[in-house]
Design a protein around this motif. Structure first.
Motif, PDB file in Angstrom:
ATOM      1  N   THR A  31       6.161 -22.046 -28.981  1.00 52.28           N
ATOM      2  CA  THR A  31       6.076 -21.360 -27.701  1.00 52.28           C
ATOM      3  C   THR A  31       4.659 -20.826 -27.539  1.00 52.28           C
ATOM      4  O   THR A  31       4.139 -20.157 -28.439  1.00 52.28           O
ATOM      5  N   ARG A  33       2.205 -18.492 -25.052  1.00 51.35           N
ATOM      6  CA  ARG A  33       2.282 -17.444 -24.020  1.00 51.35           C
ATOM      7  C   ARG A  33       0.895 -17.218 -23.434  1.00 51.35           C
ATOM      8  O   ARG A  33      -0.093 -17.135 -24.169  1.00 51.35           O
ATOM      9  N   ALA A  40      -1.081 -20.890 -17.800  1.00 44.72           N
ATOM     10  CA  ALA A  40      -0.126 -21.813 -18.416  1.00 44.72           C
ATOM     11  C   ALA A  40      -0.271 -23.200 -17.796  1.00 44.72           C
ATOM     12  O   ALA A  40      -0.310 -24.212 -18.514  1.00 44.72           O
ATOM     13  N   ASN A  65       4.672 -17.525 -17.513  1.00 46.76           N
ATOM     14  CA  ASN A  65       3.576 -17.512 -18.492  1.00 46.76           C
ATOM     15  C   ASN A  65       3.960 -18.104 -19.846  1.00 46.76           C
ATOM     16  O   ASN A  65       3.164 -18.076 -20.781  1.00 46.76           O
ATOM     17  N   ARG A  66       5.162 -18.638 -19.953  1.00 50.50           N
ATOM     18  CA  ARG A  66       5.650 -19.165 -21.230  1.00 50.50           C
ATOM     19  C   ARG A  66       5.786 -20.680 -21.146  1.00 50.50           C
ATOM     20  O   ARG A  66       6.296 -21.223 -20.173  1.00 50.50           O
TER      21      ARG A  66
END
Length: 102
Positions: A31, A33, A40, A65-66
């Motif tokens: 993941t 961030r 992103a 934002n992930r």
């Protein structure tokens, strides 16, 4: 394309400490961030270019934002050197972006 040799895979994966390996499924995940969607998306655009050049495409899922990334080589039936190389390039691109934002 051949899958990674089970005896060499652990050593290669230690070079990617932020990636989680699922040996049974033959994949690695991470993941990323970011501060916002624009960052992103910029990262995804950069890595899309890398993916096209390598002819190796991640499975990814983005919410704001992930960015969740899963890598496996379907033609190999599991992890291959393409996955390791792509993950390493993604880590480097993320590090560059993080350093520039600091």
């Amino acid at each position: 394309m051949s899958p990674l040799d089970p005896t060499s895979a652990p050593a290669l994966l230690t070079t990617l400490p932020l990636w989680r390996a699922d040996h049974a499924a033959g994949k690695i995940t991470r993941t990323f961030r970011f501060d916002d969607l624009a960052q992103a998306f910029g990262f995804m655009a950069e890595m899309a270019t890398v993916s096209e050049r390598m002819n190796h495409h991640p499975e990814w899922f983005n919410v704001y934002n992930r960015l969740d990334v899963t890598l496996t080589t379907h033609d190999a039936g599991g992890l291959s050197t393409l996955d390791i190389d792509w993950a390493r390039l993604a880590d480097q691109a993320f590090a560059r972006r993080s350093a520039a934002a600091a």
